[in-house]
Design a protein around this motif. Sequence first.
Motif, PDB file in Angstrom:
ATOM      1  N   VAL A  66       6.759  10.090   6.516  1.00 60.38           N
ATOM      2  CA  VAL A  66       7.268   8.868   7.139  1.00 60.38           C
ATOM      3  C   VAL A  66       8.049   9.245   8.397  1.00 60.38           C
ATOM      4  CG1 VAL A  66       8.810   6.905   6.827  1.00 60.38           C
ATOM      5  CG2 VAL A  66       7.377   7.684   4.928  1.00 60.38           C
ATOM      6  N   GLN A  67       7.877   8.472   9.458  1.00 58.89           N
ATOM      7  CA  GLN A  67       8.617   8.760  10.690  1.00 58.89           C
ATOM      8  C   GLN A  67      10.122   8.635  10.436  1.00 58.89           C
ATOM      9  OE1 GLN A  67      10.485   6.420  12.672  1.00 58.89           O
ATOM     10  NE2 GLN A  67      10.238   4.891  11.052  1.00 58.89           N
ATOM     11  N   THR A  68      10.890   9.420  11.182  1.00 59.33           N
ATOM     12  CA  THR A  68      12.346   9.436  11.006  1.00 59.33           C
ATOM     13  C   THR A  68      13.079   9.048  12.288  1.00 59.33           C
ATOM     14  OG1 THR A  68      12.351  11.827  11.507  1.00 59.33           O
ATOM     15  CG2 THR A  68      12.248  11.182   9.183  1.00 59.33           C
ATOM     16  N   TRP A  69      12.347   8.532  13.279  1.00 60.02           N
ATOM     17  CA  TRP A  69      12.995   8.164  14.531  1.00 60.02           C
ATOM     18  C   TRP A  69      13.872   6.934  14.369  1.00 60.02           C
ATOM     19  CZ3 TRP A  69       7.393   8.047  16.682  1.00 60.02           C
ATOM     20  CH2 TRP A  69       6.879   9.349  16.705  1.00 60.02           C
ATOM     21  N   MET A  70      13.535   6.078  13.436  1.00 66.71           N
ATOM     22  CA  MET A  70      14.260   4.827  13.235  1.00 66.71           C
ATOM     23  C   MET A  70      14.101   4.396  11.787  1.00 66.71           C
ATOM     24  SD  MET A  70      11.606   2.243  15.216  1.00 66.71           S
ATOM     25  CE  MET A  70      11.482   3.326  16.677  1.00 66.71           C
ATOM     26  N   PRO A  71      14.886   3.453  11.300  1.00 64.27           N
ATOM     27  CA  PRO A  71      14.700   2.954   9.941  1.00 64.27           C
ATOM     28  C   PRO A  71      13.289   2.382   9.758  1.00 64.27           C
ATOM     29  CG  PRO A  71      16.798   2.227  10.827  1.00 64.27           C
ATOM     30  CD  PRO A  71      16.058   2.853  11.963  1.00 64.27           C
ATOM     31  N   GLU A  72      12.772   2.479   8.526  1.00 68.94           N
ATOM     32  CA  GLU A  72      11.414   2.008   8.257  1.00 68.94           C
ATOM     33  C   GLU A  72      11.192   0.557   8.679  1.00 68.94           C
ATOM     34  OE1 GLU A  72      10.256   2.714   4.245  1.00 68.94           O
ATOM     35  OE2 GLU A  72      10.619   4.869   4.352  1.00 68.94           O
ATOM     36  N   PRO A  73      12.108  -0.376   8.357  1.00 71.30           N
ATOM     37  CA  PRO A  73      11.874  -1.757   8.796  1.00 71.30           C
ATOM     38  C   PRO A  73      11.826  -1.900  10.314  1.00 71.30           C
ATOM     39  CG  PRO A  73      13.531  -1.691   7.058  1.00 71.30           C
ATOM     40  CD  PRO A  73      13.290  -0.274   7.481  1.00 71.30           C
ATOM     41  N   ALA A  74      12.589  -1.063  11.017  1.00 72.54           N
ATOM     42  CA  ALA A  74      12.589  -1.138  12.482  1.00 72.54           C
ATOM     43  C   ALA A  74      11.238  -0.696  13.036  1.00 72.54           C
ATOM     44  CB  ALA A  74      13.716  -0.280  13.047  1.00 72.54           C
ATOM     45  N   TRP A  75      10.663   0.356  12.442  1.00 72.73           N
ATOM     46  CA  TRP A  75       9.338   0.803  12.886  1.00 72.73           C
ATOM     47  C   TRP A  75       8.304  -0.289  12.636  1.00 72.73           C
ATOM     48  CZ3 TRP A  75       6.889   4.466  15.616  1.00 72.73           C
ATOM     49  CH2 TRP A  75       5.511   4.588  15.445  1.00 72.73           C
ATOM     50  N   PHE A  76       8.374  -0.908  11.469  1.00 72.05           N
ATOM     51  CA  PHE A  76       7.430  -1.972  11.138  1.00 72.05           C
ATOM     52  C   PHE A  76       7.568  -3.137  12.119  1.00 72.05           C
ATOM     53  CE2 PHE A  76       6.523  -5.851   8.560  1.00 72.05           C
ATOM     54  CZ  PHE A  76       5.150  -5.666   8.446  1.00 72.05           C
ATOM     55  N   ALA A  77       8.801  -3.519  12.433  1.00 72.52           N
ATOM     56  CA  ALA A  77       9.027  -4.595  13.399  1.00 72.52           C
ATOM     57  C   ALA A  77       8.521  -4.205  14.782  1.00 72.52           C
ATOM     58  CB  ALA A  77      10.514  -4.945  13.454  1.00 72.52           C
ATOM     59  N   PHE A  78       8.703  -2.932  15.134  1.00 70.58           N
ATOM     60  CA  PHE A  78       8.217  -2.451  16.424  1.00 70.58           C
ATOM     61  C   PHE A  78       6.696  -2.607  16.522  1.00 70.58           C
ATOM     62  CE2 PHE A  78       6.290   1.208  18.658  1.00 70.58           C
ATOM     63  CZ  PHE A  78       6.689   0.913  19.949  1.00 70.58           C
ATOM     64  N   LEU A  79       5.986  -2.282  15.438  1.00 69.27           N
ATOM     65  CA  LEU A  79       4.535  -2.454  15.450  1.00 69.27           C
ATOM     66  C   LEU A  79       4.157  -3.926  15.562  1.00 69.27           C
ATOM     67  CD1 LEU A  79       3.071  -0.008  12.759  1.00 69.27           C
ATOM     68  CD2 LEU A  79       3.220   0.306  15.226  1.00 69.27           C
ATOM     69  N   MET A  99       0.826  -1.199   0.000  1.00 67.66           N
ATOM     70  CA  MET A  99       0.000   0.000   0.000  1.00 67.66           C
ATOM     71  C   MET A  99       0.868   1.259   0.000  1.00 67.66           C
ATOM     72  SD  MET A  99      -3.142  -1.006  -0.141  1.00 67.66           S
ATOM     73  CE  MET A  99      -2.608  -2.417  -1.123  1.00 67.66           C
ATOM     74  N   PRO A 100       0.311   2.406  -0.446  1.00 68.35           N
ATOM     75  CA  PRO A 100       1.117   3.634  -0.533  1.00 68.35           C
ATOM     76  C   PRO A 100       1.538   4.165   0.830  1.00 68.35           C
ATOM     77  CG  PRO A 100      -1.167   4.027  -1.233  1.00 68.35           C
ATOM     78  CD  PRO A 100      -1.045   2.587  -0.970  1.00 68.35           C
ATOM     79  N   LYS A 101       2.693   4.797   0.829  1.00 66.41           N
ATOM     80  CA  LYS A 101       3.176   5.441   2.045  1.00 66.41           C
ATOM     81  C   LYS A 101       3.120   6.951   1.867  1.00 66.41           C
ATOM     82  CE  LYS A 101       8.086   5.205   0.747  1.00 66.41           C
ATOM     83  NZ  LYS A 101       9.416   4.684   1.164  1.00 66.41           N
ATOM     84  N   PRO A 102       3.276   7.721   2.930  1.00 64.69           N
ATOM     85  CA  PRO A 102       3.243   9.177   2.804  1.00 64.69           C
ATOM     86  C   PRO A 102       4.237   9.677   1.762  1.00 64.69           C
ATOM     87  CG  PRO A 102       3.192   8.566   5.110  1.00 64.69           C
ATOM     88  CD  PRO A 102       3.432   7.294   4.338  1.00 64.69           C
ATOM     89  N   GLY A 103       3.759  10.562   0.888  1.00 62.34           N
ATOM     90  CA  GLY A 103       4.606  11.109  -0.160  1.00 62.34           C
ATOM     91  C   GLY A 103       4.453  10.441  -1.502  1.00 62.34           C
ATOM     92  N   ASP A 104       3.820   9.285  -1.550  1.00 62.64           N
ATOM     93  CA  ASP A 104       3.612   8.604  -2.830  1.00 62.64           C
ATOM     94  C   ASP A 104       2.585   9.353  -3.678  1.00 62.64           C
ATOM     95  OD1 ASP A 104       5.390   6.690  -2.131  1.00 62.64           O
ATOM     96  OD2 ASP A 104       3.934   5.083  -1.815  1.00 62.64           O
ATOM     97  N   VAL A 105       2.695   9.189  -4.977  1.00 62.19           N
ATOM     98  CA  VAL A 105       1.707   9.755  -5.894  1.00 62.19           C
ATOM     99  C   VAL A 105       0.435   8.919  -5.794  1.00 62.19           C
ATOM    100  CG1 VAL A 105       1.169  10.296  -8.290  1.00 62.19           C
ATOM    101  CG2 VAL A 105       3.499  10.602  -7.434  1.00 62.19           C
TER     102      VAL A 105
END
Length: 205
Positions: free
Chosen positions: A166-179, A139-145
């Motif tokens: 997109v959050q910038t606190w951590m790498p995208e995969p890390a945020w996904f794993a955190f969820l 699915m689209p992420k923030p900033g996609d057309v």
Amino acid sequence: MWLKIGYTAFVAVLVPVYWHDYGPTNFLYFCDVCLFLALAGMWLEDALLLSIPTVGILLPQVVWVADFAGHAVGVSLLGMTDYMFDPGHSLFLRGLSLFHGWLPFLLVYLVYRVGYHPKALPWWCCLAWVLMALCYFAMPKPGDVLPTPLTPVNINYVYGPSETKVQTWMPEPAWFAFLMIGLPLLVWWPTHLALMRWFPRAGAR
């Protein structure tokens, strides 16, 4: 029966309107999936189908209610309900979205009536993991057309808490794993324990 019919009528209105304005991907949100699970659970009077959405969205939707109430009196808490006060969204669409406020309380009432099923937590975790993986990888992420301005982005917050960046606190995969790990441990497991303690078990009545 009146509750079943009224709820069904609401869903029958919401689905084509949401499909037209937001597109089919909008129904990947946890809350929308739970809306359909509750519909099936009400008609089948099935404790598991009613318990799964309850353990999944009860706490997040209570937070939604608190954010909405705060916004209504001029205090922005988390920004979850900013769209409800955005004139760029039609009043009718925002009115339909009020189901986020009453659905958790309806689920609590229904689970109180039929009992809480102890297998709801593993079922919900499996379903939520599938939904999050689909939203993250497809699915689209923030900033996609986007095909239309109202096309959902960052569904289920798999890219961060904001729909605009997109959050910038951590790498995208890390945020996904955190969820994937944090939601079951910090949100759904405590909710499950509370429901197990305060509500009758399914079949006990």
